[in-house]
Design a protein around this motif. Structure first.
Motif, PDB file in Angstrom:
ATOM      1  N   GLU A 170       0.951  -1.168  -0.049  1.00  0.00           N
ATOM      2  CA  GLU A 170      -0.011  -0.093  -0.089  1.00  0.00           C
ATOM      3  C   GLU A 170       0.900   1.208  -0.173  1.00  0.00           C
ATOM      4  O   GLU A 170       0.615   2.271  -0.829  1.00  0.00           O
ATOM      5  N   ALA A 171       1.961   1.256   0.674  1.00  0.00           N
ATOM      6  CA  ALA A 171       2.838   2.388   0.820  1.00  0.00           C
ATOM      7  C   ALA A 171       3.698   2.438  -0.482  1.00  0.00           C
ATOM      8  O   ALA A 171       3.758   3.666  -1.075  1.00  0.00           O
ATOM      9  N   TYR A 172       4.007   1.365  -1.128  1.00  0.00           N
ATOM     10  CA  TYR A 172       4.734   1.210  -2.354  1.00  0.00           C
ATOM     11  C   TYR A 172       3.757   2.129  -3.553  1.00  0.00           C
ATOM     12  O   TYR A 172       4.320   2.835  -4.085  1.00  0.00           O
ATOM     13  N   SER A 173       2.688   1.623  -3.566  1.00  0.00           N
ATOM     14  CA  SER A 173       1.600   2.170  -4.374  1.00  0.00           C
ATOM     15  C   SER A 173       1.111   3.570  -4.061  1.00  0.00           C
ATOM     16  O   SER A 173       1.419   4.369  -5.130  1.00  0.00           O
ATOM     17  N   ALA A 174       1.329   4.153  -2.824  1.00  0.00           N
ATOM     18  CA  ALA A 174       1.103   5.444  -2.833  1.00  0.00           C
ATOM     19  C   ALA A 174       2.250   6.330  -3.218  1.00  0.00           C
ATOM     20  O   ALA A 174       2.124   7.389  -3.683  1.00  0.00           O
ATOM     21  N   SER A 175       3.469   5.710  -3.174  1.00  0.00           N
ATOM     22  CA  SER A 175       4.835   6.170  -3.492  1.00  0.00           C
ATOM     23  C   SER A 175       4.493   6.593  -5.240  1.00  0.00           C
ATOM     24  O   SER A 175       5.042   7.915  -5.617  1.00  0.00           O
ATOM     25  N   LYS A 176       3.945   5.518  -5.849  1.00  0.00           N
ATOM     26  CA  LYS A 176       3.792   5.859  -7.257  1.00  0.00           C
ATOM     27  C   LYS A 176       2.602   6.768  -7.640  1.00  0.00           C
ATOM     28  O   LYS A 176       2.866   7.486  -8.538  1.00  0.00           O
ATOM     29  N   VAL A 177       1.650   6.751  -6.989  1.00  0.00           N
ATOM     30  CA  VAL A 177       0.529   7.642  -7.204  1.00  0.00           C
ATOM     31  C   VAL A 177       0.784   8.984  -6.980  1.00  0.00           C
ATOM     32  O   VAL A 177       0.791   9.956  -7.644  1.00  0.00           O
ATOM     33  N   ARG A 178       1.711   9.053  -5.816  1.00  0.00           N
ATOM     34  CA  ARG A 178       2.018  10.668  -5.427  1.00  0.00           C
ATOM     35  C   ARG A 178       2.977  11.258  -6.365  1.00  0.00           C
ATOM     36  O   ARG A 178       3.009  12.167  -6.876  1.00  0.00           O
ATOM     37  N   ALA A 179       3.974  10.356  -6.953  1.00  0.00           N
ATOM     38  CA  ALA A 179       4.923  10.946  -7.969  1.00  0.00           C
ATOM     39  C   ALA A 179       4.186  10.991  -9.210  1.00  0.00           C
ATOM     40  O   ALA A 179       4.540  12.258  -9.838  1.00  0.00           O
ATOM     41  N   LEU A 180       3.360  10.214  -9.785  1.00  0.00           N
ATOM     42  CA  LEU A 180       2.585  10.583 -10.846  1.00  0.00           C
ATOM     43  C   LEU A 180       1.855  11.858 -10.913  1.00  0.00           C
ATOM     44  O   LEU A 180       1.786  12.605 -11.717  1.00  0.00           O
ATOM     45  N   VAL A 181       1.104  11.987  -9.639  1.00  0.00           N
ATOM     46  CA  VAL A 181       0.126  13.437  -9.692  1.00  0.00           C
ATOM     47  C   VAL A 181       1.136  14.541  -9.469  1.00  0.00           C
ATOM     48  O   VAL A 181       0.902  15.635 -10.131  1.00  0.00           O
ATOM     49  N   ALA A 182       2.300  14.420  -8.829  1.00  0.00           N
ATOM     50  CA  ALA A 182       3.166  15.553  -8.650  1.00  0.00           C
ATOM     51  C   ALA A 182       3.811  15.929  -9.927  1.00  0.00           C
ATOM     52  O   ALA A 182       4.157  17.043 -10.218  1.00  0.00           O
ATOM     53  N   THR A 183       3.902  14.770 -10.789  1.00  0.00           N
ATOM     54  CA  THR A 183       4.474  15.062 -12.171  1.00  0.00           C
ATOM     55  C   THR A 183       3.495  15.802 -12.987  1.00  0.00           C
ATOM     56  O   THR A 183       3.864  16.721 -13.520  1.00  0.00           O
ATOM     57  N   LYS A 184       2.332  15.424 -13.006  1.00  0.00           N
ATOM     58  CA  LYS A 184       1.357  16.302 -13.662  1.00  0.00           C
ATOM     59  C   LYS A 184       1.053  17.712 -13.337  1.00  0.00           C
ATOM     60  O   LYS A 184       0.891  18.478 -14.093  1.00  0.00           O
ATOM     61  N   ASP A 185       1.169  17.714 -12.029  1.00  0.00           N
ATOM     62  CA  ASP A 185       0.783  19.132 -11.303  1.00  0.00           C
ATOM     63  C   ASP A 185       1.898  19.934 -11.931  1.00  0.00           C
ATOM     64  O   ASP A 185       2.080  21.182 -12.264  1.00  0.00           O
ATOM     65  N   PHE A 186       3.240  19.406 -11.905  1.00  0.00           N
ATOM     66  CA  PHE A 186       4.590  20.280 -12.387  1.00  0.00           C
ATOM     67  C   PHE A 186       4.328  20.701 -13.580  1.00  0.00           C
ATOM     68  O   PHE A 186       4.347  22.000 -13.974  1.00  0.00           O
ATOM     69  N   VAL A 187       3.932  19.593 -14.448  1.00  0.00           N
ATOM     70  CA  VAL A 187       3.826  20.339 -16.004  1.00  0.00           C
ATOM     71  C   VAL A 187       2.659  21.258 -16.166  1.00  0.00           C
ATOM     72  O   VAL A 187       2.806  22.265 -16.749  1.00  0.00           O
ATOM     73  N   ALA A 188       1.671  21.193 -15.239  1.00  0.00           N
ATOM     74  CA  ALA A 188       0.805  22.156 -15.477  1.00  0.00           C
ATOM     75  C   ALA A 188       0.795  23.336 -14.973  1.00  0.00           C
ATOM     76  O   ALA A 188       0.406  24.488 -15.537  1.00  0.00           O
TER      77      ALA A 188
END
Length: 348
Positions: A170-188
């Protein structure tokens, strides 16, 4: 494009080393970010690098702490592309609950944010390719525990699962979700001159030239297939029915540099279609392809494995990139051949 310089992080891991090999074979020049000179020497010692003999097309930059502020500032200067593979993975020994945030989530988030910030400070970068994961878009409970009829594709999105976390995955999955969201937010927010492609592998299986000790052949996700071949089990219980050949994952990362593929999108890397991988079939695969090694006892091939059904559709990736993912049989054969080579046995 061929000949241009690409920075590859995480180049000493299962996916990273294969990506270095693939990029060099495609004609790119590679700058590999490694933690130490000994890691660079290990890359240079791999049989594939020796065979390619890249000379000045392969260089290294030492980044001892990828979580330090501005860690990649020097590494990104002068490159046209970045392939960011470096990120924490779940090893066999796992992590304790008090390490989930510090050893999984924050390193994944800060490592990704760091490479984006460094790239934003310089000019001339065309694209950044990031190693994400299928768990960035599949709810972890449905991935690990629940069998649902949902067929997940690369348009699926999930919110960041806030802690505390009850399970390391669950923690590993959260790390991947959070990194993906942060990446999209950075570009936006920043609207950088470069775009991003996220590659989302499933359980990666195949050979790893960084491994020279046969005892380590089933390290990481490869254990889901190889542990049973060596007479044991992965220790993970029923494993989701999603796998992919490491060579295919590396190819996606390198092919994603092609400007003909539109940026700012994600691609799943999962083989075997909706039926998925049946992990226990490794026993039959090995009996078929390596009968002498089994007969001699070099491959005990009597361990156990179990499969948990998880439906993932990566057909769009195959269509866009123009190739079909290698089968589970090819994945198993790749890892077993390397093991036999390491123990000095003929692959027959």
């Amino acid at each position: 494009m061929a000949g241009e310089l690409v920075l590859i992080t995480g180049g000493t891991g299962l996916i990273g080393i294969k990506t270095i090999h693939t990029a060099l074979k495609a004609g790119y020049s590679v700058r590999a970010a490694v933690r130490s000179q000994s890691k660079a020497d290990a890359v240079l010692a791999t049989p594939t690098v020796k065979a390619i003999n890249p000379g000045s097309r392969l260089s290294f930059v030492i980044v001892p702490d990828i979580l330090a502020d501005s860690a990649y500032d020097e590494a990104v200067k002068g490159v046209k592309y970045v392939i960011h593979v470096a990120s924490p993975v779940i090893k066999g020994e796992g992590f304790t609950p008090d390490q989930y945030e510090t050893h999984l989530i924050q390193p994944a988030l800060k490592g990704t944010a760091g490479i984006l910030e460094s790239a934003y400070k310089t000019h001339g970068i065309k694209r950044i390719v990031i190693t994400s994961s299928e768990v960035a878009i599949i709810p972890w409970e449905e991935f690990i525990a629940k069998e649902v009829d949902t067929v997940y594709d690369d348009t699926y999105q999930i919110p960041f699962p806030a802690g505390p976390y009850s399970h390391v995955f669950e923690a590993y999955s959260a790390s991947k979700v959070r990194a993906l969201v942060a990446t999209k937010d950075f570009v936006a927010e920043k609207k950088p001159e470069w775009d991003i492609i996220n590659i989302m592998p499933s359980f990666v299986v195949g050979d790893n030239e960084m491994i020279t000790d046969p005892k380590l052949i089933s390290d990481g996700t490869v254990s889901a297939a190889m542990a049973q071949v060596l007479g044991g089990d992965s220790g993970w219980g029923a494993v989701p029915s999603t796998s992919v050949h490491v060579a295919d994952v590396a190819r996606l990362h390198v092919d994603a540099l092609n400007p003909k593929i539109d940026g700012n999108q994600s691609f799943l890397a999962v083989s075997e279609g909706e039926r998925g991988t049946r992990w226990e079939e490794a026993i039959a695969i090995v009996n078929k392809n390596f009968p002498e090694a089994v007969k001699k006892g070099v491959l005990p091939n009597n361990g156990t494995a179990a499969t948990k059904r998880t439906k993932v559709d990566a057909s769009r990736t195959e269509k866009v990139f123009g190739f079909k993912f290698a089968s589970y049989e090819e994945q198993v054969k790749s890892a077993v051949k390397q093991y036999l080579e390491l123990v000095g046995e003929a692959a027959a």
